[in-house]
Design a protein around this motif. Structure first.
Motif, PDB file in Angstrom:
ATOM      1  N   ASP A  13     -13.577   2.346  -9.766  1.00  0.00           N
ATOM      2  CA  ASP A  13     -12.467   3.038 -10.127  1.00  0.00           C
ATOM      3  C   ASP A  13     -12.398   4.139 -10.605  1.00  0.00           C
ATOM      4  OD1 ASP A  13      -9.932   3.284 -10.863  1.00  0.00           O
ATOM      5  OD2 ASP A  13      -9.396   1.462 -11.777  1.00  0.00           O
ATOM      6  N   ASP A  14     -12.065   5.209  -9.999  1.00  0.00           N
ATOM      7  CA  ASP A  14     -12.109   6.527 -10.284  1.00  0.00           C
ATOM      8  C   ASP A  14     -10.781   7.124 -11.008  1.00  0.00           C
ATOM      9  OD1 ASP A  14     -14.753   6.956  -9.761  1.00  0.00           O
ATOM     10  OD2 ASP A  14     -14.318   7.227  -7.710  1.00  0.00           O
ATOM     11  N   GLY A  15      -9.601   6.105 -10.768  1.00  0.00           N
ATOM     12  CA  GLY A  15      -8.406   6.684 -11.532  1.00  0.00           C
ATOM     13  C   GLY A  15      -7.262   6.425 -10.303  1.00  0.00           C
ATOM     14  N   PRO A  16      -6.134   6.466 -10.800  1.00  0.00           N
ATOM     15  CA  PRO A  16      -4.965   6.140  -9.727  1.00  0.00           C
ATOM     16  C   PRO A  16      -4.716   7.414  -8.995  1.00  0.00           C
ATOM     17  CG  PRO A  16      -4.232   6.991 -11.998  1.00  0.00           C
ATOM     18  CD  PRO A  16      -5.648   6.614 -12.143  1.00  0.00           C
ATOM     19  N   GLY A  17      -3.818   7.021  -7.763  1.00  0.00           N
ATOM     20  CA  GLY A  17      -3.523   8.041  -6.773  1.00  0.00           C
ATOM     21  C   GLY A  17      -4.205   8.319  -5.626  1.00  0.00           C
ATOM     22  N   HIS A  18      -3.726   8.631  -4.547  1.00  0.00           N
ATOM     23  CA  HIS A  18      -4.505   8.870  -3.353  1.00  0.00           C
ATOM     24  C   HIS A  18      -5.831   9.419  -3.389  1.00  0.00           C
ATOM     25  CE1 HIS A  18      -4.484   8.674   1.129  1.00  0.00           C
ATOM     26  NE2 HIS A  18      -4.700   9.672   1.112  1.00  0.00           N
ATOM     27  N   GLU A  19      -5.699  10.397  -4.157  1.00  0.00           N
ATOM     28  CA  GLU A  19      -7.039  11.179  -4.138  1.00  0.00           C
ATOM     29  C   GLU A  19      -8.250  10.462  -4.431  1.00  0.00           C
ATOM     30  OE1 GLU A  19      -5.397  12.274  -8.092  1.00  0.00           O
ATOM     31  OE2 GLU A  19      -4.564  11.855  -6.021  1.00  0.00           O
ATOM     32  N   HIS A  20      -7.920   9.086  -5.214  1.00  0.00           N
ATOM     33  CA  HIS A  20      -9.181   8.374  -5.706  1.00  0.00           C
ATOM     34  C   HIS A  20      -8.985   7.187  -4.960  1.00  0.00           C
ATOM     35  CE1 HIS A  20      -9.808  10.959  -8.791  1.00  0.00           C
ATOM     36  NE2 HIS A  20      -8.735  10.784  -9.672  1.00  0.00           N
ATOM     37  N   ALA A  21      -8.437   7.083  -3.683  1.00  0.00           N
ATOM     38  CA  ALA A  21      -8.377   5.837  -3.098  1.00  0.00           C
ATOM     39  C   ALA A  21      -9.733   5.077  -2.537  1.00  0.00           C
ATOM     40  CB  ALA A  21      -7.280   5.944  -1.798  1.00  0.00           C
ATOM     41  N   ARG A  22      -9.864   3.915  -2.595  1.00  0.00           N
ATOM     42  CA  ARG A  22     -11.024   3.370  -2.100  1.00  0.00           C
ATOM     43  C   ARG A  22     -10.221   1.752  -1.389  1.00  0.00           C
ATOM     44  NH1 ARG A  22     -15.700   5.485  -4.074  1.00  0.00           N
ATOM     45  NH2 ARG A  22     -15.531   6.701  -5.716  1.00  0.00           N
ATOM     46  N   SER A  70     -15.853  -0.379  -2.500  1.00  0.00           N
ATOM     47  CA  SER A  70     -16.190   0.879  -3.012  1.00  0.00           C
ATOM     48  C   SER A  70     -16.164   2.047  -2.154  1.00  0.00           C
ATOM     49  CB  SER A  70     -17.220   0.944  -4.151  1.00  0.00           C
ATOM     50  OG  SER A  70     -17.072   0.101  -4.966  1.00  0.00           O
ATOM     51  N   MET A  71     -15.977   1.647  -0.990  1.00  0.00           N
ATOM     52  CA  MET A  71     -16.007   2.942   0.019  1.00  0.00           C
ATOM     53  C   MET A  71     -14.602   3.697  -0.123  1.00  0.00           C
ATOM     54  SD  MET A  71     -17.815   1.560   3.647  1.00  0.00           S
ATOM     55  CE  MET A  71     -19.520   1.122   3.591  1.00  0.00           C
ATOM     56  N   ALA A  72     -14.754   5.102  -0.073  1.00  0.00           N
ATOM     57  CA  ALA A  72     -13.432   5.672  -0.232  1.00  0.00           C
ATOM     58  C   ALA A  72     -12.691   5.585   1.022  1.00  0.00           C
ATOM     59  CB  ALA A  72     -14.065   7.167  -0.387  1.00  0.00           C
ATOM     60  N   VAL A  73     -11.278   6.047   0.837  1.00  0.00           N
ATOM     61  CA  VAL A  73     -10.405   5.972   1.958  1.00  0.00           C
ATOM     62  C   VAL A  73     -10.013   7.355   2.547  1.00  0.00           C
ATOM     63  CG1 VAL A  73      -7.945   5.141   2.962  1.00  0.00           C
ATOM     64  CG2 VAL A  73      -9.881   3.576   1.695  1.00  0.00           C
ATOM     65  N   HIS A  74      -9.950   7.942   3.422  1.00  0.00           N
ATOM     66  CA  HIS A  74      -9.551   9.286   3.803  1.00  0.00           C
ATOM     67  C   HIS A  74      -8.575   9.280   4.811  1.00  0.00           C
ATOM     68  CE1 HIS A  74     -12.851  11.051   1.579  1.00  0.00           C
ATOM     69  NE2 HIS A  74     -13.951   9.980   1.844  1.00  0.00           N
ATOM     70  N   HIS A  75      -7.614   8.254   4.871  1.00  0.00           N
ATOM     71  CA  HIS A  75      -6.762   8.276   5.695  1.00  0.00           C
ATOM     72  C   HIS A  75      -5.563   7.589   5.297  1.00  0.00           C
ATOM     73  CE1 HIS A  75      -7.578   4.227   6.471  1.00  0.00           C
ATOM     74  NE2 HIS A  75      -8.805   4.423   6.655  1.00  0.00           N
ATOM     75  N   ASP A  76      -4.452   7.627   5.796  1.00  0.00           N
ATOM     76  CA  ASP A  76      -3.258   6.987   5.309  1.00  0.00           C
ATOM     77  C   ASP A  76      -2.883   5.805   6.240  1.00  0.00           C
ATOM     78  OD1 ASP A  76      -2.311   8.062   7.655  1.00  0.00           O
ATOM     79  OD2 ASP A  76      -0.702   9.377   6.731  1.00  0.00           O
ATOM     80  N   ILE A  77      -3.822   5.324   6.994  1.00  0.00           N
ATOM     81  CA  ILE A  77      -3.462   3.917   7.706  1.00  0.00           C
ATOM     82  C   ILE A  77      -3.156   2.679   6.622  1.00  0.00           C
ATOM     83  CG2 ILE A  77      -4.407   2.340   9.275  1.00  0.00           C
ATOM     84  CD1 ILE A  77      -6.273   4.872  10.439  1.00  0.00           C
ATOM     85  N   ALA A  78      -2.399   1.928   6.906  1.00  0.00           N
ATOM     86  CA  ALA A  78      -2.042   0.651   6.198  1.00  0.00           C
ATOM     87  C   ALA A  78      -3.099  -0.321   6.450  1.00  0.00           C
ATOM     88  CB  ALA A  78      -0.897   0.290   6.420  1.00  0.00           C
ATOM     89  N   LEU A  79      -3.874  -0.639   5.231  1.00  0.00           N
ATOM     90  CA  LEU A  79      -5.051  -1.665   5.430  1.00  0.00           C
ATOM     91  C   LEU A  79      -4.677  -3.160   4.904  1.00  0.00           C
ATOM     92  CD1 LEU A  79      -7.707   0.779   3.818  1.00  0.00           C
ATOM     93  CD2 LEU A  79      -7.247   0.223   6.210  1.00  0.00           C
ATOM     94  N   PHE A  80      -4.734  -3.897   5.459  1.00  0.00           N
ATOM     95  CA  PHE A  80      -4.539  -5.507   5.076  1.00  0.00           C
ATOM     96  C   PHE A  80      -5.535  -6.452   5.394  1.00  0.00           C
ATOM     97  CE2 PHE A  80      -0.408  -3.727   7.248  1.00  0.00           C
ATOM     98  CZ  PHE A  80       0.584  -3.594   6.014  1.00  0.00           C
ATOM     99  N   ASP A  81      -5.417  -7.646   4.669  1.00  0.00           N
ATOM    100  CA  ASP A  81      -6.393  -8.500   4.681  1.00  0.00           C
ATOM    101  C   ASP A  81      -5.661  -9.839   4.801  1.00  0.00           C
ATOM    102  OD1 ASP A  81      -8.407 -10.406   4.369  1.00  0.00           O
ATOM    103  OD2 ASP A  81      -9.520  -9.324   2.707  1.00  0.00           O
ATOM    104  N   GLY A  82      -5.688 -10.382   6.040  1.00  0.00           N
ATOM    105  CA  GLY A  82      -5.371 -11.751   6.512  1.00  0.00           C
ATOM    106  C   GLY A  82      -6.062 -12.909   5.921  1.00  0.00           C
TER     107      GLY A  82
END
Length: 317
Positions: A13-22, A70-82
């Motif tokens: 966890d590097d902090g809130p916000g899209h720039e820190h998204a994992r 912990s992998m960084a997310v570099h897109h805005d695709i919605a990610l779900f877990d079923g």
């Protein structure tokens, strides 16, 4: 849709916000009304045990999620877990049906799905889900695997998935369109090769793939031109044992990671991929979670390589 429990996620966890998204801070329980990239676990050792392999693959989905977290997310695709379909008391066939029904519902919601195995008995479960959603489509199946998994048997195992698929397609008067890349000659008997010939499975051995990678690229392109939709299944034992030690049957030779990744990218970029799965991760035999990390990179790659292109298609009836 069958309700599966939402697994716990954690990571850096590097902090809130899209720039820190994992992954762990972005993935959410399935939203039935929203398209997106969705994971669906298949927790099973039953097929591997029945196939006389080394058990431990039931811990695979959890290990992949842990590596993904912990992998960084570099897109805005919605990610779900079923969530996970869990095989209890060797009730493999019933769980395959349950997983297939859940997958069908996700695909009907225009979600791009990835299954997390578990043994390669996930193949039959994934096929049930894809065919449930797309009963009339020209379906192509690409299997990255050291084994044909076309064994005849009275019960499902990790080695019977493609025999079951071929029989199911034949019952509907369809010729199956299956390509297996990475076959290890030493791991498949003459009988299995003959069964592959009779059922018109296209294949390339591991050593030929390494020697003639452009030939494999051309074969994949040709299959993609012939079908409406693609189901991609990745058995981690297609990779060298040094890259993927944590599998039921480590490869003495195997296909280097960049070549496998190139095929995954090719299929994802086609716009025809509707489902993929990753099988045979066995954390009990992994080293420093190396195999889990490779599997997680494959999952992440499937989101970024395609950039959600499949979500804009009109293949869903």
């Amino acid at each position: 849709m069958t309700e599966f429990s939402f697994p716990e996620w954690s990571g850096r966890d590097d902090g809130p916000g899209h720039e820190h998204a994992r992954w762990h801070s972005t993935v959410a329980p399935v939203d039935n009304n929203k398209p997106g990239f969705t994971l669906l676990g298949f927790v099973s050792d039953a097929g591997v045990r029945r196939n006389q392999g080394r058990p431990g693959a039931a811990q695979g989905p959890a290990a992949i999620r842990s590596a993904l977290g912990s992998m960084a997310v570099h897109h805005d695709i919605a990610l779900f877990d079923g969530g996970d379909a869990v095989v209890v008391d060797d009730e493999l066939e019933a769980t395959q049906q349950r997983y297939g029904q859940a997958l069908t519902q996700l695909l009907r919601q225009r979600k791009l799905t990835v299954g997390l195995g578990g043994g390669h008995e996930i193949t039959w479960a994934s096929y049930l889900g894809v065919r449930g959603a797309f009963p009339d489509a020209r379906l192509g199946i690409i299997n990255l695997d050291a084994h044909f998994d076309n064994r005849p048997s009275d019960q499902a195992t990790s080695g019977t998935g493609f025999a079951q698929i071929i029989a199911a397609e034949a019952q509907q008067n369809r010729q199956s369109n299956i390509m297996t890349l990475g076959i290890a000659e030493a791991a498949n008997t003459t009988h299995l090769f003959e069964r592959a010939r009779q059922s018109r499975i296209q294949w390339t051995t591991d050593d030929r793939w390494i020697t003639y990678p452009s030939e494999v690229g051309s074969a994949v392109a040709q299959l993609l031109d012939q079908v409406d939709l693609v189901y991609l299944t990745i058995d981690l034992d297609v990779l060298p044992a040094a890259t993927a030690p944590g599998v039921s049957s480590p490869a003495a030779y195997g296909v280097p990671l960049p070549l496998v990744s190139a095929v995954i990218d090719h299929v994802a970029a086609s716009g025809k991929l509707v489902h993929a799965d990753i099988a045979e991760l066995n954390p009990s035999f992994d080293r420093d979670n190396a195999t889990a990390a490779v599997a997680a990179r494959f999952v992440d790659r499937l989101t970024t390589a395609e950039r959600g292109k499949i979500l804009a298609t009109s293949v869903v009836s």
